[in-house]
Design a protein around this motif. Sequence first.
Motif, short mmCIF file in Angstrom:
data_model
loop_
_atom_site.label_atom_id
_atom_site.label_comp_id
_atom_site.label_asym_id
_atom_site.label_seq_id
_atom_site.Cartn_x
_atom_site.Cartn_y
_atom_site.Cartn_z
N ARG A 61 0.86 -1.18 0.00
CA ARG A 61 0.00 0.00 0.00
C ARG A 61 0.89 1.24 0.00
NH1 ARG A 61 -5.10 -0.37 3.98
NH2 ARG A 61 -5.68 1.38 2.68
N GLU A 65 -2.03 7.69 2.90
CA GLU A 65 -3.11 8.04 1.97
C GLU A 65 -3.94 9.15 2.58
OE1 GLU A 65 -5.18 4.34 0.64
OE2 GLU A 65 -3.57 3.33 1.74
N TYR A 93 -8.82 -1.03 0.87
CA TYR A 93 -8.10 -1.04 -0.41
C TYR A 93 -8.75 -2.12 -1.26
CZ TYR A 93 -5.83 -5.16 1.48
OH TYR A 93 -5.60 -6.40 2.02
N TRP A 101 -13.44 -4.57 -1.99
CA TRP A 101 -12.77 -3.61 -1.13
C TRP A 101 -12.69 -4.23 0.26
CZ3 TRP A 101 -10.49 0.78 -2.66
CH2 TRP A 101 -10.79 1.23 -3.95
#
Length: 174
Positions: A61, A65, A93, A101
């Motif tokens: 990842r 974020e 994610y 998801w």
Amino acid sequence: FPFGHGLAYTDFRYDNLRLERQSIVPGESLALSVDVTNTGDRAAQEVVQVYVHDIEARLARPPQELKAFRKVALAPGQKETVRLTLEPRALQYYDDAQAAWVADPGEFEVRVGRSSRDIRLQATFTLEPEAEAPAASAAEPTPAAPARFGIDTPIGQILDSPEAKEALRSVIGE
């Protein structure tokens, strides 16, 4: 310039990052607040940015974020408590192996700052694993749980559900 970089004719101090809870369960939101003070001599606006870092990521990842932000206008010396919410989707994610998801349980770090490279405060919280359903007694049959589908549910997953197949048969036939 880093993401979120902005110029102001003053400076801001970030203090007292508070998380509503230290752990949440899947599907819960997490409220947080931070005090922001204009320490300069001019009125200005600041965009408070909240980034999330998955400490125990199962898959690769990004290091952080952007998941929430709020713009505030402050006079010289003025302090404001900025409140933001991380929605359940902020931890998810897309896992192409599951075609869904997902949010893996584990530790997450909240990073608050002026930009992606100017992080002022950090705190951690835990996403708990989904609670397991209690075992059904042999005397009582457990009714089938209704299928959960959302706008992001792949059609193949819907068609694999007995409940969805039955619903489609009732509408369009065999």
